[in-house]
Design a protein around this motif. Structure first.
Motif: not given
Ligand code: FAD
Length: 678
Positions: A36-41, A136-139, A289-291, A336-340, A366-368, A375-377
């Motif tokens: 299992i590889v991830d691009k982040r450190g 580690v990044l697949p290319e 508390v999260r807003l 904090w964060t913001a996302y579309q 949306s995260p509501k 769902v991802s897990m």
């Molecule tokens: P991610 O958690 O995104 O994990 C993907 C992983 O893959 C990361 O570790 C990343 O580093 C790695 N990766 C990406 N590209 C590559 C690559 N090319 N090579 C190797 N590794 C790679 N959900 C909520 O329910 N409530 C929230 O408040 C909320 N806030 C969020 C805020 C932000 C900024 C973001 C981005 C998401 C948020 N979410 C929130 C959504 C939630 O985090 C995701 O739905 C959940 O993490 C999805 O899990 P995932 O494993 O599919 O993806």
């Protein structure tokens, strides 16, 4: 220059977020050679997703770490709805339970994603030598479709590049520090580098690492799972699209320790103001508390909102306006964060059932309702055991098609739910019943209540397929063909007898009620016995074993199962009783009326090393200290005659039949189980 080193692996997982870690957890339990590889450190340390729904906790419990999440998290028990009164001043208009009472032994809790990732990492380490390879990044990805159906082939070739520490460390976005600073002057942790408002850096990283000639290696894999988030590199390589649309909303998220006179700050609240928008309040662990604030992408003058303006102070100011006349401020901001938000679903979830996509890589919303992480897990909880069973030569590849047929529908339902809910959350409350543009707060409440069932994850009901023997149309795959294969011809289809167990629904997860161990009288929740270890289960509801006729039926079942020629015996032959298909018995006679050792051995097998297996026979009876579980009644099973229930390794119900229906059960298993010669 020497060619890069080449190695082989059974399963390559790209991305170590919640989806990737769940997949790796299955592999760790099923003994699969995995990388299992991830691009982040580093992993996530704070912020990001936080809600854990009750089905997710049940799943964690099946891997033995739910207790950690349960203990550390904040438990959410009530939702308060706040709306404007006739004078436009917000007031509490309703309270509803956060988790629908009785649907699970767990309730919704909140804990930040970093802790959840930690639990996974610890569990994977405890059970295997799989380690997340960071930086580690697949290319490059090549796929040889001609080898897709050859079970022993490695059709996937991936070039992996090892990044430097600097490359693997994400750039913290402090570009707008002046506006983004926390109130106390420090710049809090922000999640903007993961946000889709920031450009994805994967291609830049690949370019930079190539220029610096960092080390590469070639990995040949039998299976690959792209869990690499919303920008998924894997998805792009295999050319699959996300279908749906970007919404006009940006979500601002702020994790603070609030200083406020708002009375419900430790409750989950949906607050609709008369004219200043809405805020969702989520009480968290460690006094946080999260807003959640929804911001439109355009200003009143029609110009797009400047990204640099979005920061903790802007989010706070919006919350202050919405929560007026109550005061709200903070000294400590954790993240904090913001996302579309895009409301999108992947067109396909797999390429030839060899390269799979899961999590945010195939659905965004949306995260509501706190669904993203859950769902991802649950995607990879559905997929992991299937890949492992094929690799371990327990099941044929036909079961892999059910990943897409089962999970894509869930993703589509999720987007539809999110769509409906978004409109209700972001709309202005109706002033009165004549105000057609406004949102009816009754409708909002009703959507919230209905949404709670969906959001809990308990309502998941998989369609008919080779591993779900129920009536109805066979589940469709993305390409429009029925998921069941081989045997798309209906005449071979097996359909279970749903009416024998009215509250154990074929296609849904096995509910849990208390039962007692026959040997030591200890009470347990039945689900606690269904550990995620890759085993199928036959649950024998043996009925009232004091009744001679029922005893005869039960012993005949024991004889039928014990025949060496049965598929059941042949499946278990390679690694011993219960190794592939486990038999668990629950009878309904009084515990003290039955002696375990009088039961046929197949129900409590003997081994030379460990003697009898005392953990296979249970009873629906009263316990000394924890009351009566009334399991038969709750499961809707006739306490005299009982029935047979087949469960998948992920606790979903596959088939139901009479004690005499062993032949039919064999036919069910025969469609996808691999057996050695009799
Ligand atoms: P991610 O958690 O995104 O994990 C993907 C992983 O893959 C990361 O570790 C990343 O580093 C790695 N990766 C990406 N590209 C590559 C690559 N090319 N090579 C190797 N590794 C790679 N959900 C909520 O329910 N409530 C929230 O408040 C909320 N806030 C969020 C805020 C932000 C900024 C973001 C981005 C998401 C948020 N979410 C929130 C959504 C939630 O985090 C995701 O739905 C959940 O993490 C999805 O899990 P995932 O494993 O599919 O993806």
């Amino acid at each position: 220059m020497a060619p890069p080193p080449t190695s082989e692996v059974d399963c390559l997982i790209v991305g170590a977020g919640p989806a990737g870690l769940m997949a790796a957890t299955w592999m760790s339990r099923c003994g699969i050679k995995t990388r299992i590889v991830d691009k982040r450190g580093t992993k996530v340390f704070n912020g990001q997703a936080d809600g854990l729904q009750c089905r997710t906790l049940e799943i964690f419990d099946s891997f033995d770490f739910a207790h950690r999440a349960w203990r550390e998290s904040n438990h959410m028990l009530e939702i308060c709805l706040w709306n404007p009164n006739d004078q436009g001043v917000i007031r509490r208009s309703d309270r509803i339970p956060d988790t629908i009472p009785g649907i699970s032994r767990f309730q919704q809790v909140v804990l930040h994603q970093g802790r959840i990732e930690r639990f996974f990492l610890d569990s994977i380490k405890e059970h295997s030598n799989i380690q997340v390879e960071r930086g580690v990044l697949p290319e490059r990805l090549e796929f040889d479709a001609s080898k897709a159906e050859d079970e022993d082939a490695y059709p996937i070739t991936v070039t992996l590049r090892h990044l430097t520490d600097e490359e693997a460390t994400p750039h913290q976005d402090l570009s707008s520090t002046a506006t983004n600073q926390a109130l106390n002057g420090s710049a809090p942790q922000n999640g903007m580098f993961r946000s889709n408002l920031a450009a994805d850096d994967t291609d830049d990283l690949i370019r930079k690492a190539r220029a610096e000639a960092g080390s590469t290696e070639i990995v040949k894999a039998k299976y690959m799972i792209g869990c690499d988030g919303a920008h998924s590199w894997t998805r792009r390589q295999i050319g699959f699209k996300m279908e749906g649309e970007q919404t006009d909303y940006i979500w601002g998220v702020l994790d603070i320790i609030p200083i406020t006179n708002f009375p419900d700050i430790r409750m989950r609240c949906a607050i609709h103001s008369a004219n200043s928008g809405s805020v969702m309040v989520i009480p968290r662990e460690n006094k946080l508390v999260r807003l959640y604030i929804q911001i439109t992408t355009t200003e009143k003058d029609g110009n797009p909102v400047e990204r640099a303006k979005i920061g903790p102070q802007m989010i706070l100011k919006s919350a202050q306006k919405i929560m007026h006349p109550y005061h709200l401020t903070y000294e400590y901001c954790d993240w904090w964060t913001a996302y579309q938000i895009g409301q999108r679903v992947g067109s396909n979830f797999s390429l030839h059932e060899r390269v799979f996509l899961a999590g945010d890589a195939v659905h965004t919303h949306s995260p509501k309702a706190g669904q993203g992480m859950n769902v991802s897990m649950q995607d990879t909880f559905n997929l992991g055991w299937k890949i492992a069973s094929v690799l371990n030569k327990i099941c044929t590849r036909s079961i892999l098609q059910t990943y897409q047929s089962e999970r894509r529908r869930i993703a589509q339902d999720l987007i539809a739910f999110d769509h409906r809910f978004s409109r209700l959350f972001s709309g202005r409350p109706a002033k009165d019943i004549m105000d057609e543009e406004g949102i009816s707060m009754e409708e909002f409440k009703s959507a919230f209540e209905k949404g709670n069932m969906f959001a809990s994850g308990i309502a998941v009901d998989y369609g008919a397929s080779v591993i779900v023997a129920k009536a109805g149309d066979l589940a469709e795959q993305g390409d429009g063909t029925a998921a069941e294969s081989p045997g798309r011809d209906d005449k071979n289809r097996v359909v279970g007898k749903q009416d024998l167990a009215g509250d154990i629904k074929i296609g849904m997860r096995m509910p849990s009620f208390q039962v007692l161990n026959q040997a030591d009288a200890r009470p347990s929740q039945f689900q606690e016995l269904l550990k995620s270890n890759g085993r199928w289960r036959v649950v024998v509801f043996a009925g009232d074993l004091r009744d001679p006729e029922q005893w005869a039926r039960f012993t005949s079942l024991g004889e039928a199962l014990a025949q060496p020629s049965t598929l059941f015996s042949r499946c278990n032959a390679r690694a011993g009783p219960n190794s592939v298909i486990e038999v668990l018995t629950i009878h309904s006679a009084p515990r003290t009326a039955i002696e375990l050792l009088d039961l046929p051995e197949i129900f409590h097998p003997f081994s030379e090393r460990e003697g009898w297996d005392y953990w296979k026979v249970f009873v629906d009876d009263v316990s000394y200290h924890e009351g009566h579980g009334h399991a038969y009644q709750n499961y809707g099973v006739d306490p005299t005659r009982g029935c047979l229930v087949v469960l998948r390794p992920d606790q979903y119900v596959s088939w139901i039949g009479e004690l005499e229906d062993v032949g039919e059960m064999e036919r069910f298993f025969g469609r996808f189980m691999r057996v050695s010669a009799a």
